[in-house]
Write a protein that holds these residues in place. Structure first.
Motif, PDB file in Angstrom:
ATOM      1  N   ARG A  54       0.917  -1.203   0.076  1.00 50.56           N
ATOM      2  CA  ARG A  54       0.222   0.003  -0.100  1.00 50.56           C
ATOM      3  C   ARG A  54       0.916   1.621   0.149  1.00 50.56           C
ATOM      4  N   GLU A  55       2.113   1.090   0.630  1.00 49.57           N
ATOM      5  CA  GLU A  55       2.802   2.559   0.770  1.00 49.57           C
ATOM      6  C   GLU A  55       4.120   2.357   0.165  1.00 49.57           C
ATOM      7  N   SER A  56       4.100   1.516  -1.012  1.00 48.35           N
ATOM      8  CA  SER A  56       5.231   0.691  -1.722  1.00 48.35           C
ATOM      9  C   SER A  56       5.868   2.110  -2.502  1.00 48.35           C
ATOM     10  N   ASP A  57       4.872   1.777  -3.654  1.00 48.33           N
ATOM     11  CA  ASP A  57       4.320   2.833  -4.584  1.00 48.33           C
ATOM     12  C   ASP A  57       5.076   4.589  -4.025  1.00 48.33           C
ATOM     13  N   ALA A  58       4.536   5.425  -3.509  1.00 52.27           N
ATOM     14  CA  ALA A  58       4.806   6.492  -2.725  1.00 52.27           C
ATOM     15  C   ALA A  58       6.410   6.556  -1.839  1.00 52.27           C
ATOM     16  N   ARG A  59       6.499   5.225  -1.385  1.00 51.59           N
ATOM     17  CA  ARG A  59       7.586   5.927  -0.777  1.00 51.59           C
ATOM     18  C   ARG A  59       9.011   5.643  -1.708  1.00 51.59           C
ATOM     19  N   THR A  60       8.700   4.435  -2.984  1.00 54.02           N
ATOM     20  CA  THR A  60       9.440   4.529  -3.867  1.00 54.02           C
ATOM     21  C   THR A  60       9.873   5.041  -4.210  1.00 54.02           C
ATOM     22  N   LYS A  61       8.667   6.126  -4.492  1.00 56.97           N
ATOM     23  CA  LYS A  61       9.304   7.122  -5.745  1.00 56.97           C
ATOM     24  C   LYS A  61       9.669   8.581  -5.535  1.00 56.97           C
ATOM     25  N   ALA A  62       9.212   8.622  -3.810  1.00 61.48           N
ATOM     26  CA  ALA A  62      10.406   9.307  -2.350  1.00 61.48           C
ATOM     27  C   ALA A  62      11.609   9.547  -2.721  1.00 61.48           C
ATOM     28  N   ALA A  63      11.699   8.292  -2.632  1.00 64.81           N
ATOM     29  CA  ALA A  63      13.476   7.651  -2.339  1.00 64.81           C
ATOM     30  C   ALA A  63      14.179   7.960  -3.316  1.00 64.81           C
ATOM     31  N   LEU A  64      13.748   7.256  -4.756  1.00 64.58           N
ATOM     32  CA  LEU A  64      14.204   7.231  -6.062  1.00 64.58           C
ATOM     33  C   LEU A  64      14.683   9.258  -6.088  1.00 64.58           C
ATOM     34  N   ASP A  65      13.128  10.187  -6.168  1.00 71.21           N
ATOM     35  CA  ASP A  65      13.571  11.725  -6.634  1.00 71.21           C
ATOM     36  C   ASP A  65      14.363  12.124  -5.650  1.00 71.21           C
ATOM     37  N   MET A  66      14.711  11.583  -4.159  1.00 69.25           N
ATOM     38  CA  MET A  66      15.877  11.892  -3.047  1.00 69.25           C
ATOM     39  C   MET A  66      16.440  11.344  -3.794  1.00 69.25           C
ATOM     40  N   GLU A  67      16.801  10.439  -4.411  1.00 70.51           N
ATOM     41  CA  GLU A  67      17.946  10.004  -4.598  1.00 70.51           C
ATOM     42  C   GLU A  67      18.779  11.193  -5.855  1.00 70.51           C
ATOM     43  N   THR A  68      17.607  10.749  -7.249  1.00 75.23           N
ATOM     44  CA  THR A  68      17.992  12.246  -7.767  1.00 75.23           C
ATOM     45  C   THR A  68      18.808  13.072  -7.942  1.00 75.23           C
ATOM     46  N   SER A  69      18.223  13.631  -6.293  1.00 79.20           N
ATOM     47  CA  SER A  69      17.906  15.357  -6.106  1.00 79.20           C
ATOM     48  C   SER A  69      20.259  15.002  -5.609  1.00 79.20           C
ATOM     49  N   VAL A  70      20.062  14.473  -4.558  1.00 80.33           N
ATOM     50  CA  VAL A  70      21.215  14.176  -4.604  1.00 80.33           C
ATOM     51  C   VAL A  70      22.367  13.924  -5.259  1.00 80.33           C
ATOM     52  N   LEU A  71      22.188  12.654  -5.932  1.00 78.45           N
ATOM     53  CA  LEU A  71      23.374  12.831  -7.039  1.00 78.45           C
ATOM     54  C   LEU A  71      23.993  13.935  -8.241  1.00 78.45           C
ATOM     55  N   LYS A  72      22.116  14.613  -8.346  1.00 76.55           N
ATOM     56  CA  LYS A  72      22.768  15.667  -9.025  1.00 76.55           C
ATOM     57  C   LYS A  72      23.222  17.281  -9.289  1.00 76.55           C
ATOM     58  N   LYS A  73      22.964  17.125  -7.342  1.00 74.45           N
ATOM     59  CA  LYS A  73      23.994  18.350  -6.184  1.00 74.45           C
ATOM     60  C   LYS A  73      25.357  17.946  -6.705  1.00 74.45           C
ATOM     61  N   VAL A  74      25.673  16.033  -6.651  1.00 68.72           N
ATOM     62  CA  VAL A  74      26.694  16.043  -6.305  1.00 68.72           C
ATOM     63  C   VAL A  74      27.663  16.284  -7.066  1.00 68.72           C
ATOM     64  N   GLY A  75      26.997  16.084  -8.602  1.00 69.52           N
ATOM     65  CA  GLY A  75      27.309  16.245 -10.136  1.00 69.52           C
ATOM     66  C   GLY A  75      27.642  17.489  -9.738  1.00 69.52           C
ATOM     67  N   GLU A  76      26.953  18.273  -9.535  1.00 68.70           N
ATOM     68  CA  GLU A  76      27.535  19.426 -10.100  1.00 68.70           C
ATOM     69  C   GLU A  76      28.370  20.213  -9.236  1.00 68.70           C
ATOM     70  N   ASN A  77      28.160  20.067  -7.937  1.00 66.55           N
ATOM     71  CA  ASN A  77      29.514  20.904  -6.870  1.00 66.55           C
ATOM     72  C   ASN A  77      30.381  20.148  -6.864  1.00 66.55           C
ATOM     73  N   GLY A  78      30.128  18.584  -7.078  1.00 68.10           N
ATOM     74  CA  GLY A  78      31.314  17.704  -6.549  1.00 68.10           C
ATOM     75  C   GLY A  78      31.743  16.699  -4.326  1.00 68.10           C
ATOM     76  N   ASP A  79      30.791  17.380  -3.833  1.00 67.41           N
ATOM     77  CA  ASP A  79      30.499  17.859  -2.264  1.00 67.41           C
ATOM     78  C   ASP A  79      29.049  17.783  -2.110  1.00 67.41           C
ATOM     79  N   LEU A  80      28.950  16.916  -0.964  1.00 64.95           N
ATOM     80  CA  LEU A  80      27.032  16.844  -0.377  1.00 64.95           C
ATOM     81  C   LEU A  80      28.022  17.675   0.604  1.00 64.95           C
ATOM     82  N   VAL A  81      28.994  18.168   0.976  1.00 72.41           N
ATOM     83  CA  VAL A  81      28.802  18.670   2.413  1.00 72.41           C
ATOM     84  C   VAL A  81      28.648  20.227   2.148  1.00 72.41           C
ATOM     85  N   GLU A  82      29.360  20.212   0.709  1.00 69.70           N
ATOM     86  CA  GLU A  82      28.676  21.651   0.060  1.00 69.70           C
ATOM     87  C   GLU A  82      27.428  22.260  -0.016  1.00 69.70           C
ATOM     88  N   ILE A  83      27.002  21.085   0.032  1.00 69.38           N
ATOM     89  CA  ILE A  83      25.227  21.677  -0.787  1.00 69.38           C
ATOM     90  C   ILE A  83      24.809  22.055   0.622  1.00 69.38           C
TER      91      ILE A  83
END
Length: 700
Positions: free
Chosen positions: A629-658
């Motif tokens: 019942r919850e997997s679709d919404a939580r899985t989508k939120a986790a994938l979106d968060m992963e994409t956002s993190v990887l995108k920012k890390v790719g742009e700046n090179g370090d999550l600490v700077e974000i």
């Protein structure tokens, strides 16, 4: 008004004579032709009393009151220092002023304390040294000084003080076993009765072995013998004052290791006193046999009047124990001729009344009344049931007789086996409880004398002889220390001011203990908060340095919450499929590089479990249904968060700077930055959007 029939209570002289100087010598005046007279002041009037001529003996036969000068090596061990050539004046009173400050006296001695002589010689020691020195002088050996004996005895007391700390306790059973023994004694008394007050219920005070009463007061307290555990009133046994430390009844004091038998009954237990010819008898028997009496009614000893007992009393047969031994008493009913021993009547619970108390019984034995089980008062018979008590007493003597006959046959074999087993064992104490000095301590004493340059001819013989004499001195005091130690439980030796001072100190200690309890509670709460901070720090570290693992851990935590029955958590798989526990372990080891890998392993596990027969049950499928019942919404939120993190890390090179936009990160320390002030502008929307860092921290 003083009553001679009551025991005296020891009181401090300072309570009656506060201005009396105890160090001032008393003046004795005698006349050769007239009898001495004592002047007593009664109600401010002088009263003359005729007294016998006083007799005395000198303590020192040698003229003068000066003694030879002490050597420097001896005076350094606790004696007063004196100038060269100055004679040592003997004190008028033999008292060591610093004795009460010693750590040994206070039971606080340790190995680092400085040696100080604490033992003071008495007249017996002086006579002993006189005999020893006479023998040594005849053998052309040097004298043993009085101070040497005091040094040796102090050394032995100190060494034995430390030995006692490592010896097993005298009481070989703990409190629980003591309670069990009391229960066993109670069961024994319930089956056979008791003639000495022992064996009562553990919840009830023990009765006096003489009057069979348990009530007492400050002037007539109940004292317990440390040898046989009987309890007696002070007035019932002639205890004029309660001594400090242990107290022994007369039988345990004189013949503790040997069982004594009463002249007037077959019982071997109870409160004994000696007769004028050195034999033994019960206090109860003495009170209830009319012809017997105590020569000293205050101390209630010795027992006299044996010759006045008629022959007919010795021939009476006890109807309870059926033994024709000792002297019996008879029922007070004039028409009853039944005879019985006083202790048999006490064990059976017959009516035995002291109508005028113990002092009235000593003064007039006609105030004593006793009845057999047939003629006792109705109320007494209903409450005590003497008929069943008689049967218990008969059973007791029958059992004791059978045991005695059986044990006498094995006594010789048992004694021989004990001798063969214990012949080579070292004994720490004598039969009376006096300690025996081991050879190691004797050698240590010899080295101690040698180190302090105390020369003795044939030192080994002197030390061994002094050790044996020390043991005899201890045996004379029933094993008690020769140097008196303070006992915190005995407040009779303390003044009211000292007691109040100790009570105030105890109050301070109680407050300190309560503060320590509060402090320990606060420390416990602090530890819990510190544990929470550590968990938070670990979580922050994972978020900053391992964001993918952190995102997956949140999904795992949610699945565990849905798995209330832990069916998914405990599910077992084959070697090709990872179980839920293995998936959690893999994530904790940071082995997932993306959320997709985690979801793939989770789907394989779900497909495997659905093929298993046991997972077709409704209760087992609940966890999977809840997750679906919850997997679709939580899985989508986790994938979106992963994409956002990887995108920012790719742009700046370090999550600490974000995260540094809204947080201050220094090593493992993470602190939130204060919110920046801004001015309202028409270009701003109604609600300001959060920064990228704050979006990343939205886990839900």
């Amino acid at each position: 008004m003083y009553e001679s029939s009551k025991p005296r209570e020891e009181r401090d002289f300072a309570e009656f004579y506060p201005d009396l100087d105890e160090t001032k010598p008393l003046i004795t005046v005698t006349t050769p032709n007239e009898r001495s007279r004592k002047v007593a002041v009664v109600n401010k009037h002088e009263r003359l009393e005729n007294l016998k001529k006083p007799s005395y003996r000198p303590l020192y036969s040698s003229p003068g009151t000066f003694a030879e000068k002490l050597p420097r090596n001896i005076s350094s061990l606790g004696y007063n220092e004196h100038e060269l050539g100055e004679l040592r004046l003997l004190p008028e009173t033999y008292f060591r002023a610093e004795a009460t400050r010693s750590a040994l006296v206070k039971n606080l001695l340790n190995f680092k304390d400085k040696f100080q002589v604490l033992y003071d010689m008495d007249e017996q020691d002086e006579e002993y040294l006189t005999v020893m020195n006479e023998r040594r002088m005849a053998q052309s050996q040097n004298r043993v000084l009085d101070e040497v004996l005091e040094i040796c005895f102090t050394y032995l007391e100190i060494e034995w003080y430390f030995i006692e700390k490592f010896l097993p306790p005298k009481n070989k059973v703990d409190s629980l076993n003591n309670y069990d023994m009391m229960n066993q004694a109670f069961l024994h008394s319930s089956k056979y009765g008791s003639d000495d007050g022992t064996g009562g219920s553990p919840d009830v005070d023990q009765r006096c072995a003489v009057c069979d009463e348990s009530e007492c007061d400050n002037s007539n307290a109940i004292v317990f013998c440390d040898g046989c555990d009987i309890a007696v009133h002070q007035e019932c046994y002639g205890v004029t004052f309660i001594p400090e430390g242990s107290w022994l009844c007369r039988r345990c004091l004189i013949s503790r290791s040997k069982k004594q038998r009463c002249l007037f009954c077959p019982s071997t237990t109870g409160a004994f006193k000696q007769t004028d010819n050195g034999l033994w008898g019960h206090v109860v028997c003495t009170l209830w046999i009319n012809e017997l009496y105590f020569a000293n009614p205050i101390y209630m000893e010795p027992i006299e009047g044996l010759n006045q007992i008629p022959k007919g009393r010795w021939k009476l047969n006890c109807y309870i124990c059926h033994q024709k031994v000792g002297a019996c008493i008879q029922c007070c009913n004039k028409n009853c001729f039944l005879a019985y021993h006083a202790t048999c009547a006490r064990r059976s619970g017959l009516c035995m009344k002291m109508t005028k108390g113990i002092q009235g019984a000593i003064a007039n034995q006609n105030s004593l009344l006793s009845y057999c089980d047939k003629h006792g008062p109705y109320d007494w018979n209903v409450e005590h049931d003497p008929k069943s008590g008689v049967e218990k007493t008969r059973l007791y003597f029958a059992t004791v007789g059978a045991i005695k006959n059986r044990t006498e046959k094995l006594k010789i074999k048992i004694m021989q086996s004990k001798k063969s087993k214990t012949a080579d064992l070292f004994k720490w104490n004598t039969k009376n409880g006096a300690p025996i000095i081991p050879i190691t301590i004797a050698l240590g004493l010899m080295n101690f004398l040698k180190d302090h340059h105390i020369a003795l001819d044939n030192a080994a013989e002197v030390v061994n002889e002094l050790c044996a004499y020390w043991t005899l001195k201890r045996e004379q005091k029933q094993g008690a220390p020769l140097i008196k130690r303070l006992d915190a439980t005995q407040y009779g030796q303390l003044t009211d001011e000292e007691i109040q001072q100790r009570i105030s100190v105890l109050g301070i200690l109680t407050e300190d203990v309560n503060k320590l309890l509060d402090l320990s509670t606060v420390v416990g709460q602090k530890s819990k908060v510190e544990n929470q901070l550590v968990d938070t720090l670990v979580e922050e570290t994972d978020l900053i340095h391992f964001p993918i693992s952190y995102i997956i851990s949140k999904l795992i935590d949610r699945i565990k919450e849905l798995d209330s029955g832990k069916s998914l958590y405990k599910a077992q798989t084959n070697k090709h499929i990872l179980s839920f526990q293995q998936i959690e372990l893999k994530n904790s080891q940071y082995r997932y590089s993306s959320v997709a890998q985690f979801l793939e392993d989770l789907k394989k596990l779900e497909a495997y479990l659905l093929r298993q027969p046991e997972w077709k049950i409704m209760s087992q499928l609940k966890t999977l249904k809840r997750w679906r019942r919850e997997s679709d919404a939580r899985t989508k939120a986790a994938l979106d968060m992963e994409t956002s993190v990887l995108k920012k890390v790719g742009e700046n090179g370090d999550l600490v700077e974000i995260l540094s936009e809204d947080f201050t990160i220094e090593g493992t320390s993470v602190e939130e930055r204060p919110w920046d002030d801004f001015e309202l502008s028409s270009d701003l929307s109604d609600v300001e959007e959060p920064s990228n860092a704050r979006k990343l921290l939205r886990i839900e």
